[in-house]
Scaffold this active site. Structure first.
Site, PDB file in Angstrom:
ATOM      1  N   HIS A 121       0.868  -1.179   0.000  1.00 48.74           N
ATOM      2  CA  HIS A 121       0.000   0.000   0.000  1.00 48.74           C
ATOM      3  C   HIS A 121       0.914   1.242   0.000  1.00 48.74           C
ATOM      4  O   HIS A 121       2.024   1.179   0.532  1.00 48.74           O
ATOM      5  CB  HIS A 121      -0.821  -0.062   1.294  1.00 48.74           C
ATOM      6  N   ASP A 199       3.054  -4.937   8.082  1.00 44.18           N
ATOM      7  CA  ASP A 199       1.806  -4.186   7.943  1.00 44.18           C
ATOM      8  C   ASP A 199       0.674  -5.209   8.010  1.00 44.18           C
ATOM      9  O   ASP A 199       0.474  -5.994   7.077  1.00 44.18           O
ATOM     10  CB  ASP A 199       1.837  -3.444   6.595  1.00 44.18           C
ATOM     11  N   GLN A 202      -4.494  -5.717   6.643  1.00 47.32           N
ATOM     12  CA  GLN A 202      -5.470  -6.622   6.005  1.00 47.32           C
ATOM     13  C   GLN A 202      -5.407  -8.039   6.551  1.00 47.32           C
ATOM     14  O   GLN A 202      -6.173  -8.894   6.096  1.00 47.32           O
ATOM     15  CB  GLN A 202      -5.251  -6.654   4.488  1.00 47.32           C
ATOM     16  N   LYS A 225     -10.548  -1.238  10.606  1.00 44.41           N
ATOM     17  CA  LYS A 225     -10.782  -2.416   9.749  1.00 44.41           C
ATOM     18  C   LYS A 225     -11.162  -3.635  10.581  1.00 44.41           C
ATOM     19  O   LYS A 225     -11.441  -4.700  10.046  1.00 44.41           O
ATOM     20  CB  LYS A 225      -9.534  -2.702   8.913  1.00 44.41           C
ATOM     21  N   CYS A 364      -4.858   2.489  -3.613  1.00 51.21           N
ATOM     22  CA  CYS A 364      -3.584   2.994  -3.029  1.00 51.21           C
ATOM     23  C   CYS A 364      -2.435   2.033  -3.289  1.00 51.21           C
ATOM     24  O   CYS A 364      -1.548   1.846  -2.435  1.00 51.21           O
ATOM     25  CB  CYS A 364      -3.711   3.263  -1.530  1.00 51.21           C
TER      26      CYS A 364
HETATM   27  N1  PMP Z   1      -1.748  -0.955   4.559  1.00 46.15           N
HETATM   28  C1  PMP Z   1      -2.698  -1.725   4.031  1.00 46.15           C
HETATM   29  C2  PMP Z   1      -2.343  -3.110   3.543  1.00 46.15           C
HETATM   30  C3  PMP Z   1      -4.005  -1.244   3.938  1.00 46.15           C
HETATM   31  O1  PMP Z   1      -4.960  -1.997   3.408  1.00 46.15           O
HETATM   32  C4  PMP Z   1      -4.302   0.055   4.409  1.00 46.15           C
HETATM   33  C5  PMP Z   1      -5.703   0.642   4.297  1.00 46.15           C
HETATM   34  N2  PMP Z   1      -6.311   0.447   3.065  1.00 46.15           N
HETATM   35  C6  PMP Z   1      -3.272   0.805   4.962  1.00 46.15           C
HETATM   36  C7  PMP Z   1      -2.012   0.261   5.023  1.00 46.15           C
HETATM   37  C8  PMP Z   1      -3.517   2.187   5.492  1.00 46.15           C
HETATM   38  O2  PMP Z   1      -4.384   2.131   6.575  1.00 46.15           O
HETATM   39  P1  PMP Z   1      -5.013   3.448   7.206  1.00 46.15           P
HETATM   40  O3  PMP Z   1      -5.553   4.254   6.076  1.00 46.15           O
HETATM   41  O4  PMP Z   1      -6.071   2.941   8.129  1.00 46.15           O
HETATM   42  O5  PMP Z   1      -3.911   4.144   7.925  1.00 46.15           O
END
Ligand code: PMP
Length: 406
Positions: A121, A199, A202, A225, A364
């Site tokens: 991401h 990270d 997910q 999430k 993203c």
């Molecule tokens: N890493 C991953 C794998 C994600 O899916 C996301 C959210 N889509 C993020 C980072 C960023 O998370 P947040 O916007 O809640 O900070």
């Protein structure tokens, strides 16, 4: 007993109509809905407790502090951290990664190396690029194949004493592919002294996390999430590393003593929690963990994997539908496009008219989209309250979109 109707009845938003249709919420990888227990916890905090934490002698302040610290211990147990002070409250995954990338700045020298993967991401790319700009370090990227599987022999050739950070996600938000972090961690430990950042944005919603068994140095995720409010998140860090690195933000809460000549920092975890925290949100995160614990992680996992298997099977019956990423080893997400229909958002708009919420676009993860030479995908993503019937509605919706757009 896994009672899906009982679970659904705990989520007021799910009984809503959207565009005159029953809401089918399949955008859980972006954010999950919140059960009553979480909403009530939030409401109770603001209607009965609201006070600032850690400073007050008065009863409400002590109560707020106690409840937030209870929540910290729930998170500790949830991810099996060794100590509660290794659990730091953040705004979310993005803040957690930025915190790490900033806090280690003075440990990184010119020509040191940081390894991430193709599947990241943007929030696990940009903070490291910014660190490279500050320090002169180099960013290296583990490549992937056509199935979105990381090519880990890259690590054999590229890990060295120069590698200072290896930061990868456990599950890709764009493809749902589960990365072999056990192998990544084993290779990294064997060939470098790098710190390992996982990270978990997910993965935490879908399976049990054990940070000690995993043997990562940092693990980050977002509360929103996993059924908790937005603006909540967790950074786990190993004690010895958290003690070694610099604070991220300076301010109240994070000092032991402060004078114009010199400031000393508070002990863990407060060294990394400057300013007034999201007390109500952090307490409600504890309620979200209780919600997941009550259902049971193995029940959540088996229900969601049944949903995913069914969704993949039914979607693949649609002629001209392509699912991106390895199908056998994934969780929570199915990302697809329809042949001849270049704009995923057109499909998303038709689904929306049918009350079906999916995400379309690059999620993203622009490098992944470039790899497949596409502008974006349609992404359906699942949570514990989704049903097989909802997948049938999605599949019918996709067929309708295909008829309308071709
Ligand atoms: N890493 C991953 C794998 C994600 O899916 C996301 C959210 N889509 C993020 C980072 C960023 O998370 P947040 O916007 O809640 O900070």
């Amino acid at each position: 007993m896994f009672d899906i109707q009982n679970i659904r009845s705990q989520f007021p938003i799910l009984s809503q109509k959207v565009n005159g249709k029953d809401l089918v919420y399949l955008d859980n990888a972006a954010t999950s809905q919140k059960p009553m227990s979480v909403l009530k916890s939030w409401e109770k905090y603001y209607s009965e407790i609201n006070a600032n934490v850690h400073r007050g002698i008065h009863t409400l302040s002590q109560l707020a502090t106690e409840e937030m610290e209870v929540s910290r211990r729930k998170v500790q147990k949830f991810i099996n951290a060794k100590n509660d002070f290794e659990v730091i409250f953040t705004k979310g995954t993005t803040e957690g990664i930025n915190l790490i990338a900033y806090a280690i700045t003075n440990l990184i020298k010119k020509d040191d190396e940081i390894i991430i993967s193709y599947l990241e991401h943007h929030s696990n790319i940009v903070p490291w690029q910014m660190l490279c700009e500050r320090t002169g370090a180099k960013l290296k990227v583990i490549p992937m194949d056509e199935n979105g599987i990381l090519q880990l022999d890259f690590l054999d050739k590229n890990l060295s004493e120069k590698t200072k950070i290896v930061s990868v996600n456990q599950v890709s938000n764009a493809l749902g592919v589960i990365n072999s972090i056990e192998e990544i961690i084993a290779k990294t430990r064997a060939n470098s002294d790098a710190m390992i950042v996982i990270d978990g944005a997910q993965s935490v919603p879908h399976f049990k996390i054990d940070v000690q068994k995993m043997d990562c140095d940092f693990f980050v995720f977002s509360g929103h999430k996993i059924y908790a409010p937005m603006g909540t998140g967790i950074l786990y860090g190993k004690e010895e590393i958290l003690r070694k690195i610099q604070p991220f933000h300076g301010g109240g809460e994070m000092i032991a003593t402060c004078s114009f000549e010199k400031t000393t920092y508070a002990d863990l975890p407060f060294k990394f929690e400057a300013g007034t925290p999201n007390v109500g949100g952090n307490i409600a995160l504890g309620a979200a963990i209780d919600f997941m614990d009550q259902i049971g992680q193995s029940n959540i996992q088996s229900h969601e994997s049944a949903l995913l298997d069914y969704a993949q099977k039914k979607l693949l019956e649609i002629e001209g539908l392509k699912i991106y990423g390895e199908k056998a080893n994934r969780t929570g997400v199915v990302s697809f496009n329809l042949e001849g229909i270049g704009i995923a958002s057109d499909v998303g708009m038709i689904l929306d008219k049918l009350g079906i919420a999916v995400r379309t676009g690059h999620h993203c993860t622009q490098p992944i989209m470039e790899f497949f030479n596409i502008a974006g995908t349609v992404r359906a993503s699942f949570a514990v309250y989704n049903t097989m019937e909802e997948i049938d509605i999605l599949v019918e919706g996709v067929k309708k979109a295909q008829r309308m757009l071709s």
